[in-house]
Design a protein around this motif. Structure first.
Motif, PDB file in Angstrom:
ATOM      1  N   ILE A   6      -7.507  11.452 -41.039  1.00 54.18           N
ATOM      2  CA  ILE A   6      -6.378  10.927 -40.272  1.00 54.18           C
ATOM      3  C   ILE A   6      -5.659   9.828 -41.069  1.00 54.18           C
ATOM      4  O   ILE A   6      -4.433   9.756 -41.090  1.00 54.18           O
ATOM      5  CB  ILE A   6      -6.839  10.422 -38.883  1.00 54.18           C
ATOM      6  CG1 ILE A   6      -7.286  11.620 -38.039  1.00 54.18           C
ATOM      7  CG2 ILE A   6      -5.705   9.669 -38.155  1.00 54.18           C
ATOM      8  CD1 ILE A   6      -7.838  11.294 -36.673  1.00 54.18           C
ATOM      9  N   GLU A  13       2.535  14.415 -39.929  1.00 51.89           N
ATOM     10  CA  GLU A  13       1.238  14.994 -39.556  1.00 51.89           C
ATOM     11  C   GLU A  13       0.598  14.214 -38.416  1.00 51.89           C
ATOM     12  O   GLU A  13      -0.030  14.804 -37.533  1.00 51.89           O
ATOM     13  CB  GLU A  13       0.314  15.029 -40.782  1.00 51.89           C
ATOM     14  CG  GLU A  13       0.745  16.074 -41.793  1.00 51.89           C
ATOM     15  CD  GLU A  13       0.130  15.880 -43.176  1.00 51.89           C
ATOM     16  OE1 GLU A  13       0.097  16.858 -43.935  1.00 51.89           O
ATOM     17  OE2 GLU A  13      -0.292  14.741 -43.506  1.00 51.89           O
ATOM     18  N   ILE A  14       0.760  12.905 -38.447  1.00 51.91           N
ATOM     19  CA  ILE A  14       0.203  12.079 -37.360  1.00 51.91           C
ATOM     20  C   ILE A  14       0.802  12.510 -36.027  1.00 51.91           C
ATOM     21  O   ILE A  14       0.104  12.637 -35.021  1.00 51.91           O
ATOM     22  CB  ILE A  14       0.518  10.575 -37.608  1.00 51.91           C
ATOM     23  CG1 ILE A  14      -0.352  10.024 -38.735  1.00 51.91           C
ATOM     24  CG2 ILE A  14       0.383   9.729 -36.336  1.00 51.91           C
ATOM     25  CD1 ILE A  14      -1.776   9.697 -38.350  1.00 51.91           C
ATOM     26  N   MET A  15       2.121  12.763 -36.028  1.00 50.50           N
ATOM     27  CA  MET A  15       2.785  13.120 -34.778  1.00 50.50           C
ATOM     28  C   MET A  15       2.828  14.635 -34.539  1.00 50.50           C
ATOM     29  O   MET A  15       3.329  15.093 -33.521  1.00 50.50           O
ATOM     30  CB  MET A  15       4.204  12.549 -34.747  1.00 50.50           C
ATOM     31  CG  MET A  15       4.150  11.032 -34.569  1.00 50.50           C
ATOM     32  SD  MET A  15       5.772  10.288 -34.514  1.00 50.50           S
ATOM     33  CE  MET A  15       6.462  11.047 -33.096  1.00 50.50           C
ATOM     34  N   ASP A  16       2.301  15.400 -35.490  1.00 51.33           N
ATOM     35  CA  ASP A  16       2.260  16.861 -35.379  1.00 51.33           C
ATOM     36  C   ASP A  16       3.651  17.453 -35.151  1.00 51.33           C
ATOM     37  O   ASP A  16       3.883  18.195 -34.180  1.00 51.33           O
ATOM     38  CB  ASP A  16       1.291  17.262 -34.250  1.00 51.33           C
ATOM     39  CG  ASP A  16       1.054  18.762 -34.182  1.00 51.33           C
ATOM     40  OD1 ASP A  16       1.178  19.410 -35.240  1.00 51.33           O
ATOM     41  OD2 ASP A  16       0.769  19.276 -33.087  1.00 51.33           O
TER      42      ASP A  16
END
Lengths: 124, 317
Positions: A6, A13-16
């Motif tokens: 993560i 990527e964190i928020m997809d």
């Protein structure tokens, strides 16, 4: 396809969300993420500890503080992710981009040009 | 290196086998299976329902069926040679059923190869759509049926108990996949080492892969790729308010990060007192109440399942 920790994930990527996501899509993803990692979220039940939840939520807030602001997002894309500049949604040129490409590209020879060349070619 | 049975099972097959599971009892798995089957049949598809709930089968009851001459138990115990012989008609067109067995002896006898045999026989059916009710719990029986399907459908309720059991069920599926792959790549030692670290520190699959990465990024990537093929669908049943509807989206987000798999949320079915009524009458809910909010949600889910199947067919990991 690689597994990422993560802490190694970029803001997208964190928020997809995809890198081409619109500001609206980013805002919606933020709302879902915020709900998912809220203190009262049922989705986290038995899954992670509270400290981990807070840590991810902080990363989501950090990501949104950048991706949620178009100027900051543009700078992040270029300087951190080294992405080419994104076409702005409200750009005046967006609808005419195709035409500009055609005009700037190699000129194709039309029928009149071909006829002209046919009749003016030298006999060998 | 030989193929992993789970990996190679569906290659070249156009048949879809959807397994309905979810860990906790009473979430509405059998109810969902019966009504999904009927909706697909009404859409003109030839459908076979299989009651593989080896603990307490009652799929037949949703159709008002009582006894069948043969059931799944007869096939498992080799009393009938072909699974086809256990098919019974339902009161509805295009819809047939294989009744479950209530003989508890079979639950302990069902080894992995019997499950594969069952799936092989299902493949011989002259029907495209098979829906299995795999019942409650996270036993190997449930996990293997869920993993052998393409894809599995998780039916959960918006309650902490149901969510907790569903995560446990998903973790069991994931560890089964990782275990199979570790054996395939001959890295059982690494698997055991990471498993013990996970047990000591945290229970998340994410931590497991993190531990593998610290030893070998290459194998972590291989196992990660195996997990990305595992894409169960999610249904929230008995949704009562807006938050329950959004819960499905929240679950997909957190599962992706912490269990390292992608879940496809296909919809929520609102709570409806009439469901209880239909179960009591032993008539499928959507046969009587198709135009209610729950009936309409059900129809949307069935259509979405079919559409998703066409666009992105699920394959076992």
């Amino acid at each position: 396809m690689k597994f990422k920790k993560i802490e190694d994930m970029n803001y997208y990527e964190i928020m997809d969300v995809s890198r081409s996501a619109s500001q609206e899509e980013i805002h919606r993803a933020y709302q879902i993420c915020k709900q998912a990692y809220s203190r009262s979220s049922m989705a986290l039940y038995s899954l992670i500890k509270d400290a981990e939840r807070e840590d991810v939520l902080e990363k989501i807030e950090q990501a949104y503080s950048v991706l949620g602001v178009p100027q900051k997002r543009k700078k992040y894309d270029q300087t951190v992710l080294h992405m080419p500049p994104r076409r702005e949604e409200d750009s005046y040129f967006r609808t005419t981009t195709g035409k500009l490409i055609i005009e700037d590209g190699d000129q194709k020879k039309g029928l009149s040009e071909k006829l002209k060349r046919f009749f003016t070619r030298k006999k060998s | 290196m030989g193929k992993i049975p789970v990996l190679s099972f569906h290659s070249g097959s156009q048949k879809t086998i959807w397994a309905v599971g979810g860990g906790k009892g009473g979430t509405g798995k059998s109810f969902f299976t019966a009504n999904l089957g009927l909706l697909l049949a009404q859409m003109g598809e030839d459908v076979v329902l299989i009651d593989a709930d080896l603990g307490g089968p009652n799929l037949h009851t949703f159709f008002g069926l009582k006894k069948a001459r043969t059931d799944l138990g007869h096939f498992i115990s080799n009393e009938v040679p072909a699974l086809k012989e256990t098919l019974v008609p339902t009161p509805f067109d295009n819809l047939r059923l294989i009744k479950g067995t209530d003989d508890l002896l079979f639950t302990s006898n069902l080894n992995y190869y019997k499950k594969l045999k069952l799936m092989r026989h299902i493949k011989t059916f002259n029907t495209k759509r098979v829906v299995m009710d795999i019942g409650t719990g996270s036993s190997y029986n449930c996990v293997d049926f869920f993993l052998l399907s393409n894809p599995g459908i998780l039916v959960i309720n918006p309650e902490p108990t149901s969510i907790e059991n569903s995560y446990y069920f998903l973790k069991s599926c994931i560890m089964r996949i990782l275990n199979l792959y570790s054996r395939h790549y001959n890295i059982q030692d690494l698997f055991k080492k990471a498993s013990s670290q996970v047990k000591n520190n945290s229970k998340s699959i994410y931590s497991f892969l993190e531990e593998i990465i610290s030893h070998d990024q290459h194998y972590a990537d291989l196992l990660y790729r195996a997990l990305t093929r595992f894409q169960p669908r999610l249904v929230i049943n008995k949704a009562r308010d807006e938050r329950d509807y959004y819960l499905g989206e929240s679950i997909t987000k957190v599962v992706q990060k912490h269990l390292v798999i992608n879940i496809n949320y296909i919809g929520a079915i609102p709570f409806d007192e009439k469901i209880h009524l239909s179960v009591k009458k032993m008539i499928p809910f959507i046969h009587q109440f198709q135009n209610t909010p729950a009936g309409i949600s059900f129809k949307n889910i069935a259509e979405k399942m079919v559409k998703t199947d066409k666009e992105n067919p699920g394959y076992p990991p």
